[in-house]
Design an enzyme around this catalytic site. Structure first.
Site, PDB file in Angstrom:
ATOM      1  N   ARG A 163      62.051  15.029  48.898  1.00 44.35           N
ATOM      2  CA  ARG A 163      62.907  15.265  50.058  1.00 44.35           C
ATOM      3  C   ARG A 163      62.994  14.037  50.971  1.00 44.35           C
ATOM      4  NH1 ARG A 163      63.750  18.275  46.772  1.00 44.35           N
ATOM      5  NH2 ARG A 163      63.625  20.550  46.764  1.00 44.35           N
ATOM      6  N   SER A 212      65.446  25.507  54.233  1.00 44.24           N
ATOM      7  CA  SER A 212      64.013  25.285  54.414  1.00 44.24           C
ATOM      8  C   SER A 212      63.761  24.289  55.544  1.00 44.24           C
ATOM      9  CB  SER A 212      63.386  24.759  53.126  1.00 44.24           C
ATOM     10  OG  SER A 212      63.473  25.725  52.097  1.00 44.24           O
ATOM     11  N   GLU A 304      61.466  19.132  56.798  1.00 47.00           N
ATOM     12  CA  GLU A 304      62.462  18.732  55.806  1.00 47.00           C
ATOM     13  C   GLU A 304      63.788  18.468  56.498  1.00 47.00           C
ATOM     14  OE1 GLU A 304      64.772  20.740  52.000  1.00 47.00           O
ATOM     15  OE2 GLU A 304      62.630  21.111  52.233  1.00 47.00           O
TER      16      GLU A 304
END
Length: 315
Positions: A163, A212, A304
Site C-alpha cells: 500500500r 480500509s 492506508e
C-alpha cells in the site's frame, strides 16, 4: 476547462466529507492536467490533484487554492505492443475492468471507485493482488522545482511496497499515465472471476467510506502479547500480516461513534459517515483506534488512507 469558485470538496469524495476549495477545475486528459498545473505553478497558486476521491480524508477547513479533479470515465487506451497497454491515470478502475475484458490481471479491482493514478499512488490491491503486479512504467509530472517536468519511472523506480510507492511519499510527483502488462485470457473465465470478486465485495460495509482505513500489520509480534492473546498467531496469514480489522475488533471498538462517524459494526477497519460526519470526528476515531491497539497489542497501526492537506503541493 471551466474553473469554479468556492466548491464543496465533499461532493468529490466517496466519504462525503470536506470543506470548500477556493477554486476547482475538472480535467480528463493528461494534456489538460499539464496545462492547468503549468498555470498554477506560474501564478504560484497552491494546488492538489484528486482522482476518484476514494482514499483521501479531506479537511472540513477546505483548501485555499486550486483543487484539480483528474478523472475520465471513458479514457483512451492504447495497445503499445502485445500485452502492454498504455492508459492515462485519470481512468476509473471500474472502466478498465470492464473495458479490458479479454485481459486478466485487474479482476481484483472490480467495485473499487478510484482511478488508476490513485491505485498506483497507494499500490491498491485486493484478494492477494495489487496494481504493482501489472505496472511496467509510469509517466509523471515532477513539480518539485516549481516547474512541470515530465519523467518516466520504470517499475523498479516506483518503490512499490504494501500500500505504498515512491509517489505516495512524494506528492510533487503527479502521475500522468502508465503502461500495464496484462495477459490475454478467456473472456468467460475473466467474467467468472469478476463475478466472484463482486460477491466478496458485497460482504463489505455499505455507505459513505474510504474503504480500509489502516494497513494490515506486518512485523514481529511481542512474545508476551502472543502468550496473552494466542489468537493473534491464528489471525496472522501465511505472508505474516495480521488483519487491522481483527486488532480493532479485539479492542472492542466496533460500533464506536464520534458525531456521525462510526467504526463499522460489520468490519472494524471501515469508518462510515452516517450522514453529517466531520473530518475532525474521523481523525478522533483514528487516534482512538491507534491508541487502543497500541495499548493492548503493542502494535502501531499505519493509515492506508491519505489525509489532506498534509500532502498539499504548495509552490
Amino acid at each position: 476547462m471551466y474553473m469554479k469558485k468556492n466548491v464543496e470538496l465533499s461532493d468529490y469524495s466517496t466519504f462525503k466529507i470536506g470543506g470548500k476549495a477556493r477554486y476547482l477545475v475538472k480535467v480528463g486528459s493528461k494534456k489538460e492536467l499539464e496545462e492547468i498545473i503549468g498555470k498554477a505553478l506560474k501564478e504560484k497558486m497552491p494546488f492538489f490533484v484528486l482522482g476518484g476521491g476514494s482514499n483521501t480524508l479531506i479537511s472540513d477547513k477546505g483548501f485555499d487554492g486550486l483543487a484539480i479533479i483528474f478523472k475520465n470515465e471513458k479514457p483512451d487506451i492504447f495497445l503499445k505492443k502485445e500485452e502492454i497497454i498504455e492508459v492515462e491515470s485519470s481512468a476509473l478502475l471500474s472502466f478498465l475492468v470492464n473495458r479490458l475484458d479479454s485481459f486478466t490481471g485487474l479482476e481484483w479491482a472490480v467495485g473499487i471507485p478510484g482511478t488508476l493514478g490513485g491505485a498506483i499512488n497507494g499500490n491498491a490491491g485486493a484478494f492477494g493482488q495489487s496494481i504493482s503486479d501489472c505496472v511496467e512504467r509510469v509517466e509523471v509530472l515532477d513539480v518539485s522545482k516549481g516547474r512541470p517536468e515530465k519523467k518516466e519511472f520504470e517499475k523498479k523506480d516506483c518503490q512499490f511496497d504494501y500500500r505504498s510507492s515512491v509517489f505516495k511519499n512524494n506528492p510533487q510527483l503527479i502521475i500522468l499515465s502508465a503502461d500495464l502488462k496484462l495477459k490475454k485470457d478467456d473472456k468467460q473465465k475473466i467474467k467468472e472471476r469478476i463475478k466472484e470478486n463482486k460477491e466478496k465485495r458485497r460482504a463489505q460495509p455499505q455507505g459513505f467510506s474510504l474503504g480500509s482505513v489502516f494497513k494490515n500489520y506486518y512485523g514481529e509480534l511481542d512474545k508476551t502479547i502472543i502468550k496473552k492473546y494466542p489468537q493473534l498467531k491464528q489471525f496472522q496469514d501465511k505472508n505474516g500480516f495480521v488483519s487491522a480489522g481483527f486488532l480493532i475488533e479485539e479492542c472492542g471498538l466496533k460500533g464506536m461513534r464520534i458525531g456521525d462517524a462510526e467504526i463499522s459494526p460489520q468490519h472494524a477497519n471501515f469508518i462510515i459517515n452516517l450522514g453529517k460526519a466531520k473530518s475532525e470526528n474521523v481523525l478522533k476515531l483514528i487516534s482512538l483506534i491507534k491508541k487502543e491497539v497500541k495499548k493492548k497489542f503493542l502494535i502501531d497501526l499505519e493509515e492506508e488512507i491519505q489525509i489532506f492537506p498534509l500532502s498539499t503541493i504548495d509552490k
